[in-house]
Scaffold this motif. Structure first.
Motif, PDB file in Angstrom:
ATOM      1  N   PHE A 186      -8.615  -0.985  34.103  1.00 25.79           N
ATOM      2  CA  PHE A 186      -7.683   0.056  33.663  1.00 25.79           C
ATOM      3  C   PHE A 186      -6.638  -0.567  32.734  1.00 25.79           C
ATOM      4  O   PHE A 186      -6.360  -1.773  32.786  1.00 25.79           O
ATOM      5  N   SER A 187      -6.099   0.272  31.862  1.00 22.67           N
ATOM      6  CA  SER A 187      -4.987  -0.118  30.970  1.00 22.67           C
ATOM      7  C   SER A 187      -4.158   1.137  30.739  1.00 22.67           C
ATOM      8  O   SER A 187      -4.619   2.084  30.102  1.00 22.67           O
TER       9      SER A 187
ATOM     10  N   ASP B  49       2.026   7.797  31.587  1.00 22.89           N
ATOM     11  CA  ASP B  49       1.625   9.018  30.875  1.00 22.89           C
ATOM     12  C   ASP B  49       0.733   8.705  29.676  1.00 22.89           C
ATOM     13  O   ASP B  49       0.479   9.573  28.848  1.00 22.89           O
ATOM     14  N   LYS B  50       0.281   7.463  29.584  1.00 21.00           N
ATOM     15  CA  LYS B  50      -0.657   7.074  28.532  1.00 21.00           C
ATOM     16  C   LYS B  50      -1.749   6.224  29.159  1.00 21.00           C
ATOM     17  O   LYS B  50      -1.478   5.193  29.772  1.00 21.00           O
ATOM     18  N   VAL B  51      -3.021   6.659  29.006  1.00 21.67           N
ATOM     19  CA  VAL B  51      -4.156   5.956  29.589  1.00 21.67           C
ATOM     20  C   VAL B  51      -5.075   5.510  28.464  1.00 21.67           C
ATOM     21  O   VAL B  51      -5.564   6.333  27.686  1.00 21.67           O
ATOM     22  N   ASP B  52      -5.331   4.204  28.381  1.00 20.17           N
ATOM     23  CA  ASP B  52      -6.263   3.667  27.388  1.00 20.17           C
ATOM     24  C   ASP B  52      -7.647   3.461  27.993  1.00 20.17           C
ATOM     25  O   ASP B  52      -8.660   3.844  27.401  1.00 20.17           O
ATOM     26  N   ILE B  53      -7.694   2.814  29.157  1.00 18.87           N
ATOM     27  CA  ILE B  53      -8.956   2.571  29.857  1.00 18.87           C
ATOM     28  C   ILE B  53      -8.723   2.847  31.338  1.00 18.87           C
ATOM     29  O   ILE B  53      -7.714   2.419  31.904  1.00 18.87           O
ATOM     30  N   ASN B  54      -9.660   3.512  31.957  1.00 14.83           N
ATOM     31  CA  ASN B  54      -9.551   3.757  33.401  1.00 14.83           C
ATOM     32  C   ASN B  54     -10.938   4.103  33.927  1.00 14.83           C
ATOM     33  O   ASN B  54     -11.539   5.115  33.554  1.00 14.83           O
TER      34      ASN B  54
ATOM     35  N   GLY C  34      16.246   0.156  34.751  1.00 14.79           N
ATOM     36  CA  GLY C  34      15.443   1.093  33.976  1.00 14.79           C
ATOM     37  C   GLY C  34      14.505   0.372  33.033  1.00 14.79           C
ATOM     38  O   GLY C  34      14.800  -0.731  32.559  1.00 14.79           O
ATOM     39  N   VAL C  35      13.333   0.997  32.796  1.00 17.01           N
ATOM     40  CA  VAL C  35      12.367   0.449  31.844  1.00 17.01           C
ATOM     41  C   VAL C  35      12.175   1.480  30.733  1.00 17.01           C
ATOM     42  O   VAL C  35      12.258   2.690  30.948  1.00 17.01           O
ATOM     43  N   CYS C  36      11.946   0.966  29.512  1.00 15.75           N
ATOM     44  CA  CYS C  36      11.818   1.864  28.373  1.00 15.75           C
ATOM     45  C   CYS C  36      10.348   2.221  28.123  1.00 15.75           C
ATOM     46  O   CYS C  36       9.429   1.556  28.610  1.00 15.75           O
ATOM     47  N   GLY C  37      10.160   3.295  27.361  1.00 18.34           N
ATOM     48  CA  GLY C  37       8.816   3.775  27.059  1.00 18.34           C
ATOM     49  C   GLY C  37       8.306   3.243  25.742  1.00 18.34           C
ATOM     50  O   GLY C  37       8.383   2.046  25.466  1.00 18.34           O
ATOM     51  N   ASN C  38       7.763   4.161  24.937  1.00 22.30           N
ATOM     52  CA  ASN C  38       7.185   3.787  23.645  1.00 22.30           C
ATOM     53  C   ASN C  38       6.068   2.759  23.790  1.00 22.30           C
ATOM     54  O   ASN C  38       5.863   1.918  22.922  1.00 22.30           O
ATOM     55  N   ARG C  39       5.397   2.778  24.975  1.00 20.63           N
ATOM     56  CA  ARG C  39       4.258   1.905  25.274  1.00 20.63           C
ATOM     57  C   ARG C  39       4.643   0.431  25.336  1.00 20.63           C
ATOM     58  O   ARG C  39       3.775  -0.449  25.199  1.00 20.63           O
TER      59      ARG C  39
ATOM     60  N   THR D 208       6.198  -0.655  28.101  1.00 22.23           N
ATOM     61  CA  THR D 208       5.951  -0.922  29.515  1.00 22.23           C
ATOM     62  C   THR D 208       4.492  -0.580  29.806  1.00 22.23           C
ATOM     63  O   THR D 208       4.099   0.597  29.747  1.00 22.23           O
ATOM     64  N   VAL D 209       3.683  -1.631  30.083  1.00 25.09           N
ATOM     65  CA  VAL D 209       2.231  -1.442  30.255  1.00 25.09           C
ATOM     66  C   VAL D 209       1.781  -2.150  31.529  1.00 25.09           C
ATOM     67  O   VAL D 209       2.447  -3.058  32.037  1.00 25.09           O
ATOM     68  N   PHE D 210       0.593  -1.718  32.027  1.00 22.65           N
ATOM     69  CA  PHE D 210      -0.003  -2.291  33.239  1.00 22.65           C
ATOM     70  C   PHE D 210      -1.516  -2.330  33.030  1.00 22.65           C
ATOM     71  O   PHE D 210      -2.147  -1.316  32.720  1.00 22.65           O
ATOM     72  N   HIS D 211      -2.079  -3.564  33.149  1.00 17.06           N
ATOM     73  CA  HIS D 211      -3.519  -3.749  32.970  1.00 17.06           C
ATOM     74  C   HIS D 211      -4.092  -4.403  34.224  1.00 17.06           C
ATOM     75  O   HIS D 211      -3.398  -5.156  34.912  1.00 17.06           O
TER      76      HIS D 211
END
Length: 321
Positions: free
Chosen positions: A197-198, A218-223, A304-309, A311-314
């Motif tokens: 997942f990414s 709110d953004k899914v690249d791979i799952n 707090g963490v910012c958006g605009n991609r 903050t990501v989790f792989h």
């Protein structure tokens, strides 16, 4: 001493001399006895009178000189009095000068103390700045190491993508086997072997002071289906060795503490207070079926963490158990 006081003893000297000259009447026998010496006595008297006259003249001159001396003495006394007044004025000016010097000395000492305090404050601030610079250098060094790790992880991801591509090349086309080819078709076909997942955040997310907040996406690249982006929780389907990687950008002017949790156990994390700086962390973990993994934001309203991609989790499976 006045001129009259000076003349009194001289007058007292002249009185008996004049009396002797004028004399009291004497007897005829005495006159007869002195007849022979009368002429000599008159001569002596005349001489004596001349001397007396000269003495009186000198006495007058001395009297005039004494008067001049007395007048000069009075003038000198006036001058001495004037000098004494000048001395008193000078003493008063010296006292004023000493008071001014004392005030200036105190002011100078106070300014010196204030300058020393300012110098001490500047030195303290300089030490703080030096410590901050050192910490930033350490952070830069840490980020460089993290960058190297990211490059290695990207390399491994590239190798994994290459494996997927090779698998895709082995998939028969639609006419021969009736299966639609392509990368995601390989994933769908090989669900029993692949888990990856990414995900990322498009918008900022804030913490809460009463409890940890699970980061959602709110953004899914791979799952492949194990990650639920709405809850932010990955649930293991295939036991084996997994690699997880997350990158966090702290909101402007803020700070954040983010931790990676497996089955409610804190495995690793990162803390940042630099603001608008992306920091990363990665970990390898052996998972069994139904193990869960997610990211949590620390208990603080200021986190707090910012958006605009940013903050990501792989995560992906490396080897099956």
């Amino acid at each position: 001493m006045s001129a009259k006081c000076f003349l009194i003893p001289r007058i007292l000297i002249l009185v008996p001399i004049i009396a002797f000259i004028n004399g009291n009447p004497t007897s005829s026998s005495q006159l007869d006895q002195n007849a022979s010496s009368g002429s000599n006595d008159r001569l002596d008297v005349r001489l004596l009178m001349l001397q007396l006259t000269e003495l009186v003249s000198r006495d007058n001159e001395l009297t005039s000189k004494v008067a001049d001396l007395i007048s000069s003495t009075a003038r000198l006394e006036e001058k001495v009095a004037g000098l004494e007044r000048d001395r008193l004025r000078i003493d008063e000016r010296m006292k004023n000068h000493d008071r001014q010097v004392t005030v200036l000395t105190r002011n100078t000492q106070r300014q010196v103390k204030e300058s020393k305090r300012e110098v001490s404050s500047v030195k303290s601030r300089n030490k703080i700045l030096q410590r901050l610079v050192k910490e930033q250098k350490n952070d830069i060094s840490y980020l460089k190491e993290e960058n190297m790790d990211l490059k290695e992880q990207l390399k491994e991801s590239g190798q994994l993508v290459e494996r997927y591509r090779l698998l895709g090349e082995k998939v028969v086309d639609h006419e021969d086997k009736g299966v639609h080819g392509g990368f995601y078709d390989v994933i769908r076909k090989s669900d029993s072997e692949i888990s990856a997942f990414s995900v990322a955040r498009e918008f900022d997310q804030s913490g809460n002071s009463s409890h940890f907040v699970v980061i959602t996406y709110d953004k899914v690249d791979i799952n492949t289906g194990e990650m639920n982006p709405e809850t932010g929780v990955f649930t293991c389907r295939i036991p084996g060795l997994y690699q997880f990687f997350f990158s966090v950008c702290v909101t402007a002017g803020g700070r954040a503490f983010v931790r990676l949790v497996r089955n409610e156990t804190w495995e690793t994390g990162l803390y940042s207070e630099l603001g608008e700086l992306v920091q990363s962390q990665g970990i390898l973990m052996a998972l069994t079926s139904n193990d869960t993994v997610h990211l949590e934001l620390g208990m603080n309203d200021a986190f707090g963490v910012c958006g605009n991609r940013f903050t990501v989790f792989h995560g992906h499976l490396l080897y099956r158990a």
